[in-house]
Write a protein that holds these residues in place. Structure first.
Motif, PDB file in Angstrom:
ATOM      1  N   GLN A   1       0.828  -1.207   0.000  1.00  0.00           N
ATOM      2  CA  GLN A   1       0.000   0.000   0.000  1.00  0.00           C
ATOM      3  C   GLN A   1       0.864   1.260   0.000  1.00  0.00           C
ATOM      4  N   GLU A   2       1.921   1.236   0.800  1.00  0.00           N
ATOM      5  CA  GLU A   2       2.789   2.404   0.892  1.00  0.00           C
ATOM      6  C   GLU A   2       3.492   2.668  -0.433  1.00  0.00           C
ATOM      7  N   PHE A   3       3.959   1.627  -1.081  1.00  0.00           N
ATOM      8  CA  PHE A   3       4.624   1.785  -2.367  1.00  0.00           C
ATOM      9  C   PHE A   3       3.685   2.403  -3.401  1.00  0.00           C
ATOM     10  N   PHE A   4       2.466   1.897  -3.480  1.00  0.00           N
ATOM     11  CA  PHE A   4       1.503   2.428  -4.444  1.00  0.00           C
ATOM     12  C   PHE A   4       1.119   3.871  -4.119  1.00  0.00           C
TER      13      PHE A   4
ATOM     14  N   LEU B   1      -8.230   7.682  -2.779  1.00  0.00           N
ATOM     15  CA  LEU B   1      -8.256   6.884  -4.004  1.00  0.00           C
ATOM     16  C   LEU B   1      -7.721   5.485  -3.747  1.00  0.00           C
ATOM     17  N   SER B   2      -6.650   5.403  -2.964  1.00  0.00           N
ATOM     18  CA  SER B   2      -6.100   4.097  -2.621  1.00  0.00           C
ATOM     19  C   SER B   2      -7.075   3.287  -1.768  1.00  0.00           C
ATOM     20  N   MET B   3      -7.811   3.984  -0.893  1.00  0.00           N
ATOM     21  CA  MET B   3      -8.793   3.299  -0.051  1.00  0.00           C
ATOM     22  C   MET B   3      -9.955   2.736  -0.880  1.00  0.00           C
ATOM     23  N   VAL B   4     -10.293   3.414  -1.980  1.00  0.00           N
ATOM     24  CA  VAL B   4     -11.326   2.877  -2.877  1.00  0.00           C
ATOM     25  C   VAL B   4     -10.873   1.545  -3.447  1.00  0.00           C
TER      26      VAL B   4
ATOM     27  N   ALA C   1     -11.153  -4.343  -3.340  1.00  0.00           N
ATOM     28  CA  ALA C   1     -10.444  -5.622  -3.197  1.00  0.00           C
ATOM     29  C   ALA C   1     -10.917  -6.371  -1.954  1.00  0.00           C
ATOM     30  N   SER C   2     -11.209  -5.637  -0.864  1.00  0.00           N
ATOM     31  CA  SER C   2     -11.664  -6.271   0.381  1.00  0.00           C
ATOM     32  C   SER C   2     -13.028  -6.920   0.211  1.00  0.00           C
ATOM     33  N   LEU C   3     -13.925  -6.233  -0.518  1.00  0.00           N
ATOM     34  CA  LEU C   3     -15.261  -6.803  -0.742  1.00  0.00           C
ATOM     35  C   LEU C   3     -15.176  -8.095  -1.542  1.00  0.00           C
ATOM     36  N   VAL C   4     -14.328  -8.098  -2.576  1.00  0.00           N
ATOM     37  CA  VAL C   4     -14.163  -9.313  -3.376  1.00  0.00           C
ATOM     38  C   VAL C   4     -13.517 -10.414  -2.542  1.00  0.00           C
TER      39      VAL C   4
ATOM     40  N   ILE D   1      -3.971  -4.846  -8.963  1.00  0.00           N
ATOM     41  CA  ILE D   1      -4.594  -4.501 -10.252  1.00  0.00           C
ATOM     42  C   ILE D   1      -5.326  -3.161 -10.153  1.00  0.00           C
ATOM     43  N   PHE D   2      -6.135  -2.981  -9.104  1.00  0.00           N
ATOM     44  CA  PHE D   2      -6.897  -1.740  -8.934  1.00  0.00           C
ATOM     45  C   PHE D   2      -5.958  -0.536  -8.769  1.00  0.00           C
ATOM     46  N   GLN D   3      -4.889  -0.723  -8.006  1.00  0.00           N
ATOM     47  CA  GLN D   3      -3.943   0.373  -7.802  1.00  0.00           C
ATOM     48  C   GLN D   3      -3.227   0.725  -9.106  1.00  0.00           C
TER      49      GLN D   3
END
Length: 419
Positions: free
Chosen positions: A7-10, A82-85, A90-93, A109-111
């Motif tokens: 997450q931090e890298f993205f 935006l990252s939280m979206v 991803a969490s829901l899936v 993929i989303f990021q």
């Protein structure tokens, strides 16, 4: 821990995208490496709350480029949301299929899609992640922080589908509202710009007509004087008084001839400027400089048909540059202003230089708001000029002092070139 690092890298990559910085510098690599090390060191202490530390590091990273705390907070909050979206999708899936490996894949993929989208929007449009109004920036930064804290605290870091889904809706609504507010802000700015542009154009046209009238009156006076000179010469010739004619020429005609040659500047070249507001600024300023007994030169070899920058900003910038040159030259017997426009393949260059008659302070000092070599309550010109150039990405200003010459070169790029 792997998820936090990912997450931090993205987040840092998205920050680069929003800042419209495509090149990777040593600072970027060093900062990301140090940030990952700091995150790793504090993870055992903060656990999931390490997200706050990551956001703080993003703010510091953005501040390195923007040098403005409210803008940096807005950028950090925007990329975080935006990252939280992407994280929530991803969490829901992941909850639906109950697979942690699927979360990492989908999150990446989303990021990645998010990075591509941000880069596309930033490179193909003039949209910025913040406002030009500092008060509005501070208000927006505070509201985004509040929304961010609400979402983080409401989830409690529990992957509950209903909480994640509701917060995802809040995030999407907030992003939508921000886009709508920003669009209204741009429309408002555009309306103000059009009104200001019309007012400036009226002022320029009025000034242009006044200068034309002044030159016409000067031409009439010159024609009247010329007729009188011909009559006086005719009298000398009728009486064959060549000695008297020579004395008359040296005393009366030669000074007039020298003055006309000295005050002449290239009106033919000014006629090649087809952008009316630019022509008006150049004509009025150069004419005024000439009236102050400053020797003025202007050069343009091919027609200037259009410009690829905010026309009003360019008018104001050229006005400031010429005003400074006139102010530095007026009152000096050797005062001279050299101005030119060079049309190159990918840019148009506006060059203005004047003689320097006093010791100048460092250039950075001249650009400070309120500083002037001419006294108090002045010196806003170069500071305003810097602000105009900074808000126009295809403008580049070079200021130099070369011996006894102060040179300013304003380049307007025809094609946007981003780093």
């Amino acid at each position: 821990m792997l998820i936090i690092f990912l997450q931090e890298f993205f987040l840092f990559v998205i920050t680069k995208a929003i800042l419209k910085k495509r090149s990777i510098q040593l600072f970027d690599i060093s900062f990301v490496a140090v940030s990952l090390g700091v995150t790793y060191a504090f993870y055992s202490l903060l656990q999931d709350r390490v997200s706050f530390l990551v956001v703080l590091l993003c703010i510091i990273y953005a501040y390195w480029y923007e040098h403005n705390i409210s803008k940096s907070v807005i950028i950090a909050m925007e990329i975080t949301m935006l990252s939280m979206v992407a994280d929530h999708l991803a969490s829901l899936v992941m909850l639906f299929f109950d697979s942690m490996r699927l979360y990492l894949l989908l999150f990446s993929i989303f990021q990645s899609l998010l990075i591509i989208m941000v880069y596309t929007v930033r490179l193909r449009t003039n949209c910025k992640p913040f406002f030009e109004d500092q008060k509005l920036n501070r208000t927006t930064a505070a509201l985004l922080c509040i929304v961010y804290l609400y979402i983080i605290l409401s989830e409690g870091w529990k992957n509950q589908a209903n909480v994640i889904f509701s917060n995802l809706i809040i995030l999407l609504v907030m992003i939508g509202l921000f886009v709508i507010i920003y669009n209204e802000y741009l429309n408002n700015v555009k309306s103000k710009y059009e009104v200001q542009k019309q007012r400036i154009q009226i002022q320029n046209d009025t000034r242009y007509m006044n200068e034309i009238e002044a030159h016409y009156n000067e031409l009439r006076r010159f024609r009247h004087d010329y007729q009188n000179m011909l009559i006086s010469i005719d009298e000398y010739l009728k009486t064959d008084d060549l000695e008297g004619l020579q004395e008359y020429y040296q005393k009366n005609l030669a000074p007039v001839s020298n003055r006309v040659l000295k005050e002449k500047y290239n009106l033919e070249d000014l006629s090649r400027v087809k952008v009316k507001s630019i022509k008006s600024i150049l004509f009025s300023k150069l004419s005024y400089a000439q009236s102050q007994e400053i020797e003025v030169h202007f050069d343009l070899k091919e027609p200037l048909i259009d410009i690829t920058v905010n026309e009003l900003d360019l008018d104001i910038a050229l006005g400031i540059m010429l005003d400074n040159a006139i102010e530095a030259s007026v009152g000096h017997a050797d005062g001279e202003i050299m101005s030119a426009i060079f049309i190159e393949k990918n840019s148009t260059v506006f060059l203005i230089q004047n003689n320097v008659f006093e010791q100048l302070p460092p250039l950075w000092k001249l650009k400070e708001a309120g500083y002037s070599t001419k006294g108090k309550n002045r010196g806003i010109g170069l500071n305003s000029l810097s602000k105009i150039v900074n808000r126009n990405e295809n403008m580049i200003l070079e200021t130099r002092v070369l011996g006894a010459v102060f040179l300013q070169r304003l380049t307007v790029k025809r094609v946007s070139q981003n780093d």
